[in-house]
Each structure stands twice: as C-alpha cells, then as structure tokens.
Design a protein around this motif. Structure first.
Motif, PDB file in Angstrom:
ATOM      1  N   GLY A 180      17.196  77.397  42.388  1.00 56.26           N
ATOM      2  CA  GLY A 180      16.309  77.642  43.516  1.00 56.26           C
ATOM      3  C   GLY A 180      15.382  76.474  43.778  1.00 56.26           C
ATOM      4  N   SER A 181      14.201  76.805  44.165  1.00 58.08           N
ATOM      5  CA  SER A 181      13.219  75.847  44.644  1.00 58.08           C
ATOM      6  C   SER A 181      12.278  75.375  43.534  1.00 58.08           C
ATOM      7  N   VAL A 182      11.682  74.219  43.759  1.00 56.34           N
ATOM      8  CA  VAL A 182      10.649  73.713  42.847  1.00 56.34           C
ATOM      9  C   VAL A 182       9.454  74.667  42.797  1.00 56.34           C
ATOM     10  N   ALA A 183       9.369  75.561  43.760  1.00 59.19           N
ATOM     11  CA  ALA A 183       8.260  76.525  43.815  1.00 59.19           C
ATOM     12  C   ALA A 183       8.185  77.394  42.564  1.00 59.19           C
ATOM     13  N   VAL A 184       9.278  77.509  41.803  1.00 53.98           N
ATOM     14  CA  VAL A 184       9.235  78.313  40.575  1.00 53.98           C
ATOM     15  C   VAL A 184       8.349  77.678  39.509  1.00 53.98           C
ATOM     16  N   PHE A 185       8.006  76.401  39.655  1.00 53.69           N
ATOM     17  CA  PHE A 185       7.129  75.740  38.683  1.00 53.69           C
ATOM     18  C   PHE A 185       5.674  76.182  38.826  1.00 53.69           C
ATOM     19  N   TYR A 186       5.258  76.511  40.045  1.00 49.30           N
ATOM     20  CA  TYR A 186       3.835  76.683  40.329  1.00 49.30           C
ATOM     21  C   TYR A 186       3.143  77.854  39.628  1.00 49.30           C
ATOM     22  N   PRO A 187       3.767  79.008  39.477  1.00 54.14           N
ATOM     23  CA  PRO A 187       3.039  80.079  38.774  1.00 54.14           C
ATOM     24  C   PRO A 187       2.606  79.663  37.366  1.00 54.14           C
TER      25      PRO A 187
ATOM     26  N   ARG B  32      -1.013  83.626  41.312  1.00 61.39           N
ATOM     27  CA  ARG B  32      -0.589  84.941  41.805  1.00 61.39           C
ATOM     28  C   ARG B  32       0.105  84.832  43.158  1.00 61.39           C
ATOM     29  N   ALA B  33      -0.366  83.924  44.002  1.00 65.00           N
ATOM     30  CA  ALA B  33       0.267  83.740  45.308  1.00 65.00           C
ATOM     31  C   ALA B  33       1.688  83.190  45.162  1.00 65.00           C
ATOM     32  N   ALA B  34       1.936  82.429  44.100  1.00 64.36           N
ATOM     33  CA  ALA B  34       3.244  81.803  43.901  1.00 64.36           C
ATOM     34  C   ALA B  34       4.186  82.630  43.037  1.00 64.36           C
ATOM     35  N   VAL B  35       3.685  83.676  42.385  1.00 59.50           N
ATOM     36  CA  VAL B  35       4.489  84.401  41.396  1.00 59.50           C
ATOM     37  C   VAL B  35       5.704  85.092  42.005  1.00 59.50           C
ATOM     38  N   GLY B  36       5.678  85.341  43.287  1.00 60.09           N
ATOM     39  CA  GLY B  36       6.828  85.948  43.957  1.00 60.09           C
ATOM     40  C   GLY B  36       8.070  85.074  43.926  1.00 60.09           C
ATOM     41  N   GLU B  37       7.908  83.794  43.624  1.00 65.84           N
ATOM     42  CA  GLU B  37       9.049  82.883  43.517  1.00 65.84           C
ATOM     43  C   GLU B  37       9.867  83.133  42.260  1.00 65.84           C
TER      44      GLU B  37
END
Length: 152
Positions: free
Chosen positions: A89-96, A123-128
């Motif tokens: 998936g996306s690099v966004a999984v790193f942020y939480p 918390r805003a990123a945890v949906g990734e």
C-alpha cells in the motif's frame, strides 16, 4: 525476482539485536549505517533506520532527534518507493507509528502540547493500518498514550 536490499537487511539485523537485548550493539550498527547512508541518502532507508535508531536511545532528547528524522524522511518517500521497499500500500502506513513514537517521547519530555498534537495526528492516520497484529499494536499504543495524556 528483485535482489535483497542490503541496507534493509542490516537494519533488520540491528532490530534483531535490539529485541534480543543487545541495544548497544544495535546502536553501533545503526550509527555505522547512518554514517554510510548520510543525511541525504535514500529517504526510505533513512526513515526506517531513524525510526529504529530512536528505539535504542537512552536519552529521550536523542530519541526525539531520531524520531523527527524518521518523520522528515517519511515525508519524502513516494508510494512507489515504499512499495519497492516491501510496504503493502501507501507510505501513509508509516505515520501512525511515527506519530505514536513522537507523542510518547514528547510526553516523557514534558511537552504535552506537542504530545497531544502527535496523538491527534497518529489517530487521524490510524485508518491506514489493516486490522492485523501490527495495526492492533499501534492502536493500543495510541490508546495508552491518550490515557497517559488524560491523566497528565
């Protein structure tokens, strides 16, 4: 089949050292890797390495430096580079996880405003994250941080 990434293999070796209680050996390995990668090397390598290096710091101020380096590098990683590095998936999984670590270290340093900001961002990123063992671990960590901040 793609060739194994030697930098990621060394980072993995350092993580294993850390998890087996050999934090100083992991710290040395990570420091040597950072010296070879440099502050302007591949952002994916820098992010994963800095995130791992933060975990072997004894001083929370040094931990913060490494956590901030990891976040800065994450902002430079493309989704394509993340996929090349094995991220589904996306690099966004790193942020939480990055924000969880930053929130926790800011809390331990007494900077509750920054801690709360990173909690909110985590918390805003945890949906990734998918609902697997890792995703649950990060969610529990964010919940624990929220509880600690509510009683601070």
């Amino acid at each position: 089949m793609t060739e194994p990434d030697p930098v990621m293999a060394e980072i993995g070796r350092g993580i294993e050292l850390s998890h087996s209680g050999e934090r100083e050996a992991a710290h040395r390995l990570f420091a040597d890797l950072w010296d070879s990668i440099g502050a302007t090397g591949d952002a994916f390598h820098r992010c994963v390495l800095a995130h791992s290096m933060a975990d072997v710091q004894d001083d929370p101020r040094e931990e913060l430096v490494w956590d901030l380096r990891a976040l800065e590098a994450a902002d430079l990683i493309s989704d394509e580079r993340a996929r090349q590095g094995g991220v589904a998936g996306s690099v966004a999984v790193f942020y939480p996880s990055l924000h969880l670590n930053l929130g926790d270290v800011y809390r331990r340093l007494g900077d509750l405003g920054h801690a709360r900001d990173h909690l909110a961002r985590g918390r805003a990123a945890v949906g990734e994250l998918v609902d697997d063992e890792y995703g649950q671990l990060i969610r529990r960590g964010l919940d624990r941080l929220a509880h600690q901040l509510s009683t601070a």
